[in-house]
Scaffold this motif. Sequence first.
Motif, short mmCIF file in Angstrom:
data_model
loop_
_atom_site.label_atom_id
_atom_site.label_comp_id
_atom_site.label_asym_id
_atom_site.label_seq_id
_atom_site.Cartn_x
_atom_site.Cartn_y
_atom_site.Cartn_z
N TYR A 154 7.84 7.31 4.27
CA TYR A 154 7.21 6.03 3.95
C TYR A 154 6.09 5.72 4.95
N TYR B 225 15.81 1.49 4.01
CA TYR B 225 16.13 2.91 3.95
C TYR B 225 17.26 3.18 4.92
N THR C 127 11.38 -2.74 2.69
CA THR C 127 12.31 -1.90 1.95
C THR C 127 13.40 -1.43 2.90
N THR D 245 9.99 -2.83 7.12
CA THR D 245 10.70 -1.66 6.61
C THR D 245 11.30 -0.85 7.77
#
Length: 136
Positions: free
Chosen positions: A74, A65, A63, A88
């Motif tokens: 997270y 961010y 993901t 991530t």
Amino acid sequence: MQEILKIINQIASTSSRNDKEAILKQHKNNNQLKDMFYFVFNPYILTGLSTKKINKKTKEKGTTYYNFDEVKNYILKHNTGTDYDIATVQNFISNQPEELHNFYVKVFTKDLKIGVTADTLNKVYGDFIPVFSVML
């Protein structure tokens, strides 16, 4: 985060414990700095990441961010160190300015060496970080 990095470098460049405490007291109301210290120095917070893992090439996309707090939250929930978690964190670090990359690696691996311990932080901020003490 540039301001946080300047404060961290200022603390790391000073060798006197009293000077380090004075710098911490000077920035006592900086909540972003306190959150970062709590994340790094709290022994109950695990990230599941090491320097070797963070540098690993993964096939996962992860993901993306753009905010430190989002990535931190997270990692607090997903602290297993899976390839997805690694991707991530790598995505977040790669979207940051170049001078912050090494800093973020040290934060997420909880390997920030600035000459400050949890005892020093507790002395400045009160009962801030849980400390293990040996019962005599």
